[in-house]
Design a protein around this motif. Sequence first.
Motif, PDB file in Angstrom:
ATOM      1  N   VAL A  54       0.885  -1.164   0.000  1.00 56.76           N
ATOM      2  CA  VAL A  54       0.000   0.000   0.000  1.00 56.76           C
ATOM      3  C   VAL A  54       0.925   1.216   0.000  1.00 56.76           C
ATOM      4  N   ASP A  55       0.836   1.974  -1.082  1.00 56.00           N
ATOM      5  CA  ASP A  55       1.700   3.139  -1.295  1.00 56.00           C
ATOM      6  C   ASP A  55       0.858   4.349  -0.908  1.00 56.00           C
ATOM      7  N   PHE A  56       1.145   4.931   0.248  1.00 57.11           N
ATOM      8  CA  PHE A  56       0.285   6.024   0.715  1.00 57.11           C
ATOM      9  C   PHE A  56       1.072   7.088   1.460  1.00 57.11           C
ATOM     10  N   SER A  57       0.385   8.172   1.730  1.00 56.55           N
ATOM     11  CA  SER A  57       0.957   9.353   2.383  1.00 56.55           C
ATOM     12  C   SER A  57       1.911  10.052   1.410  1.00 56.55           C
ATOM     13  N   SER A  58       3.115   9.536   1.256  1.00 56.79           N
ATOM     14  CA  SER A  58       4.057   9.953   0.217  1.00 56.79           C
ATOM     15  C   SER A  58       4.151  11.452  -0.052  1.00 56.79           C
ATOM     16  N   PRO A  59       4.493  12.228   0.952  1.00 56.26           N
ATOM     17  CA  PRO A  59       4.653  13.665   0.731  1.00 56.26           C
ATOM     18  C   PRO A  59       5.949  13.977  -0.027  1.00 56.26           C
ATOM     19  N   ASN A  60       6.109  15.228  -0.369  1.00 55.48           N
ATOM     20  CA  ASN A  60       7.327  15.620  -1.078  1.00 55.48           C
ATOM     21  C   ASN A  60       8.267  16.356  -0.137  1.00 55.48           C
ATOM     22  N   ILE A  61       9.498  15.916  -0.146  1.00 54.05           N
ATOM     23  CA  ILE A  61      10.497  16.470   0.768  1.00 54.05           C
ATOM     24  C   ILE A  61      10.625  17.980   0.596  1.00 54.05           C
ATOM     25  N   ASN A 103       6.016   4.476   2.018  1.00 54.52           N
ATOM     26  CA  ASN A 103       5.985   5.919   1.907  1.00 54.52           C
ATOM     27  C   ASN A 103       6.885   6.297   0.727  1.00 54.52           C
ATOM     28  N   HIS A 104       6.259   6.558  -0.398  1.00 54.93           N
ATOM     29  CA  HIS A 104       6.984   6.844  -1.647  1.00 54.93           C
ATOM     30  C   HIS A 104       7.267   8.351  -1.679  1.00 54.93           C
ATOM     31  N   VAL A 105       8.111   8.800  -0.781  1.00 52.97           N
ATOM     32  CA  VAL A 105       8.324  10.247  -0.674  1.00 52.97           C
ATOM     33  C   VAL A 105       9.039  10.806  -1.908  1.00 52.97           C
ATOM     34  N   GLY A 106       8.695  12.043  -2.230  1.00 51.09           N
ATOM     35  CA  GLY A 106       9.340  12.722  -3.365  1.00 51.09           C
ATOM     36  C   GLY A 106      10.669  13.282  -2.888  1.00 51.09           C
ATOM     37  N   ASP A 107      11.720  12.465  -2.993  1.00 50.89           N
ATOM     38  CA  ASP A 107      13.020  12.899  -2.469  1.00 50.89           C
ATOM     39  C   ASP A 107      14.079  12.973  -3.559  1.00 50.89           C
ATOM     40  N   ASN A 154      11.970  10.908 -14.623  1.00 54.06           N
ATOM     41  CA  ASN A 154      10.888  11.672 -13.995  1.00 54.06           C
ATOM     42  C   ASN A 154      10.007  10.790 -13.115  1.00 54.06           C
ATOM     43  N   TYR A 155       8.878  11.362 -12.732  1.00 54.10           N
ATOM     44  CA  TYR A 155       7.907  10.660 -11.872  1.00 54.10           C
ATOM     45  C   TYR A 155       7.521   9.312 -12.485  1.00 54.10           C
ATOM     46  N   ALA A 156       7.310   9.330 -13.825  1.00 52.58           N
ATOM     47  CA  ALA A 156       6.869   8.113 -14.506  1.00 52.58           C
ATOM     48  C   ALA A 156       7.966   7.046 -14.525  1.00 52.58           C
ATOM     49  N   THR A 190      10.283   6.636 -12.430  1.00 52.49           N
ATOM     50  CA  THR A 190      10.408   6.104 -11.070  1.00 52.49           C
ATOM     51  C   THR A 190       9.264   5.152 -10.759  1.00 52.49           C
ATOM     52  N   ASP A 191       8.051   5.533 -11.143  1.00 52.18           N
ATOM     53  CA  ASP A 191       6.915   4.671 -10.824  1.00 52.18           C
ATOM     54  C   ASP A 191       6.949   3.352 -11.592  1.00 52.18           C
ATOM     55  N   LEU A 192       7.401   3.398 -12.845  1.00 50.00           N
ATOM     56  CA  LEU A 192       7.535   2.142 -13.597  1.00 50.00           C
ATOM     57  C   LEU A 192       8.513   1.227 -12.875  1.00 50.00           C
ATOM     58  N   ILE A 251      -1.395  -1.104  -4.273  1.00 44.76           N
ATOM     59  CA  ILE A 251      -2.465  -0.120  -4.123  1.00 44.76           C
ATOM     60  C   ILE A 251      -1.845   1.253  -3.909  1.00 44.76           C
ATOM     61  N   TYR A 252      -2.224   2.206  -4.755  1.00 44.98           N
ATOM     62  CA  TYR A 252      -1.661   3.559  -4.682  1.00 44.98           C
ATOM     63  C   TYR A 252      -2.743   4.531  -4.237  1.00 44.98           C
ATOM     64  N   VAL A 253      -2.475   5.258  -3.176  1.00 42.96           N
ATOM     65  CA  VAL A 253      -3.487   6.179  -2.654  1.00 42.96           C
ATOM     66  C   VAL A 253      -3.041   7.628  -2.872  1.00 42.96           C
ATOM     67  N   THR A 254      -3.637   8.284  -3.846  1.00 46.52           N
ATOM     68  CA  THR A 254      -3.337   9.707  -4.091  1.00 46.52           C
ATOM     69  C   THR A 254      -4.626  10.411  -4.490  1.00 46.52           C
ATOM     70  N   ASP A 255      -4.574  11.722  -4.622  1.00 43.69           N
ATOM     71  CA  ASP A 255      -5.780  12.433  -5.041  1.00 43.69           C
ATOM     72  C   ASP A 255      -6.172  12.038  -6.467  1.00 43.69           C
ATOM     73  N   GLY A 295      -6.561  13.612  -9.005  1.00 45.69           N
ATOM     74  CA  GLY A 295      -5.813  14.306 -10.047  1.00 45.69           C
ATOM     75  C   GLY A 295      -4.742  13.434 -10.704  1.00 45.69           C
ATOM     76  N   GLN A 296      -4.322  12.390 -10.022  1.00 43.95           N
ATOM     77  CA  GLN A 296      -3.260  11.540 -10.588  1.00 43.95           C
ATOM     78  C   GLN A 296      -3.803  10.292 -11.278  1.00 43.95           C
ATOM     79  N   ARG A 297      -5.106  10.260 -11.475  1.00 33.51           N
ATOM     80  CA  ARG A 297      -5.708   9.055 -12.054  1.00 33.51           C
ATOM     81  C   ARG A 297      -5.071   8.669 -13.397  1.00 33.51           C
ATOM     82  N   HIS A 340      -2.182   9.407 -14.632  1.00 32.29           N
ATOM     83  CA  HIS A 340      -0.816   8.900 -14.486  1.00 32.29           C
ATOM     84  C   HIS A 340      -0.836   7.396 -14.185  1.00 32.29           C
ATOM     85  N   PHE A 341      -1.704   7.010 -13.240  1.00 32.55           N
ATOM     86  CA  PHE A 341      -1.728   5.600 -12.846  1.00 32.55           C
ATOM     87  C   PHE A 341      -2.348   4.726 -13.932  1.00 32.55           C
ATOM     88  N   GLU A 342      -3.317   5.272 -14.644  1.00 30.44           N
ATOM     89  CA  GLU A 342      -3.887   4.493 -15.753  1.00 30.44           C
ATOM     90  C   GLU A 342      -2.805   4.172 -16.767  1.00 30.44           C
TER      91      GLU A 342
HETATM   92  N1  ARG Z   1       4.682  12.385  -3.894  1.00 31.84           N
HETATM   93  C1  ARG Z   1       3.465  12.307  -4.622  1.00 31.84           C
HETATM   94  C2  ARG Z   1       2.585  13.520  -4.316  1.00 31.84           C
HETATM   95  O1  ARG Z   1       2.699  14.130  -3.275  1.00 31.84           O
HETATM   96  C3  ARG Z   1       2.664  11.058  -4.328  1.00 31.84           C
HETATM   97  C4  ARG Z   1       3.345   9.756  -4.641  1.00 31.84           C
HETATM   98  C5  ARG Z   1       2.387   8.631  -4.786  1.00 31.84           C
HETATM   99  N2  ARG Z   1       3.008   7.374  -5.061  1.00 31.84           N
HETATM  100  C6  ARG Z   1       3.532   7.003  -6.215  1.00 31.84           C
HETATM  101  N3  ARG Z   1       4.111   5.815  -6.304  1.00 31.84           N
HETATM  102  N4  ARG Z   1       3.482   7.757  -7.286  1.00 31.84           N
HETATM  103  O2  ARG Z   1       1.753  13.857  -5.136  1.00 31.84           O
END
Ligand code: ARG
Length: 597
Positions: free
Chosen positions: A132-139, A172-176, A320-322, A324-326, A342-346, A348-350, A352-354
């Motif tokens: 479960v990939d969740f929370s994941s804030p950006n540094i 926690n897939h933080v944006g680091d 980029n983000y993509a 890394t996610d791949l 399972i990826y939990v984000t707003d 708005g990122q639908r 991207h995940f599709e």
């Molecule tokens: N850091 C991203 C954000 O704040 C969320 C990352 C979600 N997880 C992922 N594997 N893309 O929007």
Amino acid sequence: MASDEEVVGTVKDQLAKLFEESLRVTVPDQTDTDPLIAACNPRFGDYQCNNAMSLWTKIKGTGSAFTGPQPVGQAIMTNLPRSEMIESCSIAGPGFVNVKLSRQWIAKSIQKMLIKGIETWSPKLRVKRAVVDFSSPNIAKEMHVGHLRSTIIGDTLARMLEFSNVEVLRRNHVGDWGTQFGMLIEFLFEKFPNMEVVSDQAIGDLEAFYKASKQRFDSDPGFKERAQQAVVSLQGGQEKYRKAWSQICEISRKGYEKVYQRLGIVLEEKGESFYNPYIPGVLEELAKKGLIEESEGARVIFIEGKKYPFIVVKSDGGFNYASTDLTALWYRLNEEKAEWMIYVTDVGQREHFEMLFTAAKRAGWLPPGDNSYPKANHVGFGLVLGEDGKRFRTRSTEVVKLVDLLDEAKSRCKAALVERGKAEQWTEEELEQTAEAVGYGAVKYADLKNNRLTNYTFNFDQMLNDQGNTAVYLLYAHARICSIIRKSGKDVEELKKTGALVLEHPNERALGLHLLQFAERKLAPICYQMCCVNTYTTYLDTSQHFIQIVRLWGQRRRQADSCCVKRLQRSCGNAFIYLVFGQSTRYDILGEGSLHL
Ligand code: ARG
């Protein structure tokens, strides 16, 4: 965690086994008939078997001895093996077989639940390990109220899966690892030329630090150039740059940790930087499979039906983000052997995940459809709004910081408790603990009780209302019941030994059955469907359970003339059932602290 043999299976599963046997005898030629069992209208029974009609459609005209769906139902009923589960059966309408469960069996099962724990009733899932990939804030950017939803929803999903005996990798897939680090590092060097002595305190508020460096970046071309160069040095692994980077990450991490601690949430950080070394290999594999093409200098994967391609290498050669996610998806499948991501984000990122999931399917990493494993799902959620219907902000138009928000929830709760005179009755520690349990619980509950996909309005008064559908009310009800149990003077351990559970009153039977249906009604469908259907709100459902139980108790109380405690003492078992159920739910699923009232 319950072992495989201990898992009892839901009431429905157990009934299905009996009906399976009956179907084998009733229609021996229809070997692939799965029993269709559903809870039914209490006027007719507890459950019903719905196979007769569809079976009749299949066998009619094939020379079968049956003359219609009703006789098929009749035969299914007659051929049911004898079982202590069933008190009686009847036929209704065009062949429904209604089942009334035995009161003794319900009591016995509840007794088992009490002794072995509610875990033995958890639903069985087909997966052993999930991410479960969740929370994941950006540094460097503070966690804000938007991250609240991801954190709470992700944690709830993780808890549900864990409850269902799935090993969950809470990621926690933080944006680091973005280009913002060049800017941050360069700014750090500029402000603190002597890096050795820089303390966390000196950097202070990272968000402000981020803003100041961004301003510098936007206004000074010389700085901008140095910042871009810093990214290259960082990615090239230069010691000085790595050190500055990890210092910045560490400060952020400490900030997040405070929030997680308050919310009682466990997460393991594997940020974007972790996957960086694996990216070239993964992209090479995709290129070999012919998925990657050149487009306007970038390397991309074209996805059918999408206006833009999935960019996996930018035109400047950077990842980029993509990318890394791949790579993270590849890693989770191949290195971590997860079967469900399972990826939990707003919401708005639908898109991207599709694109990500489609690319993974094309690469053959994931099976085609959506129903087989390994599987990946995006669990999106709506925005958090302020009273004005706009994105939730404070008066200064800054985004609201999560820590401040939790502080406010707690202090409002504390004030309410003090107003009720609790400061005189309780120790300071008790007061603090209760304010935290209620305050943080209220924030979580208010988030989860809302529809996941739509925006929701953040309102302290509403979420802290002790009358409404709020955590405050539920915790209060729970505490009240605990107090009734305490006053009954009975001992749970004693009850486990003596096995004296009787379900005399119709409400007791209803309550008993309700508890037995715990797994099938609430958790199971949600665990299976949470990503497809909009029903992740188990938290709410579980709590609705509380409400219903509390109501049942309420009815009992009314009928039980003035003194409910006395009556409870006579048939004390049920109170304990509730206690056990209530606590398991609270601790295992909701994970809140306890209350003293
Ligand atoms: N850091 C991203 C954000 O704040 C969320 C990352 C979600 N997880 C992922 N594997 N893309 O929007």
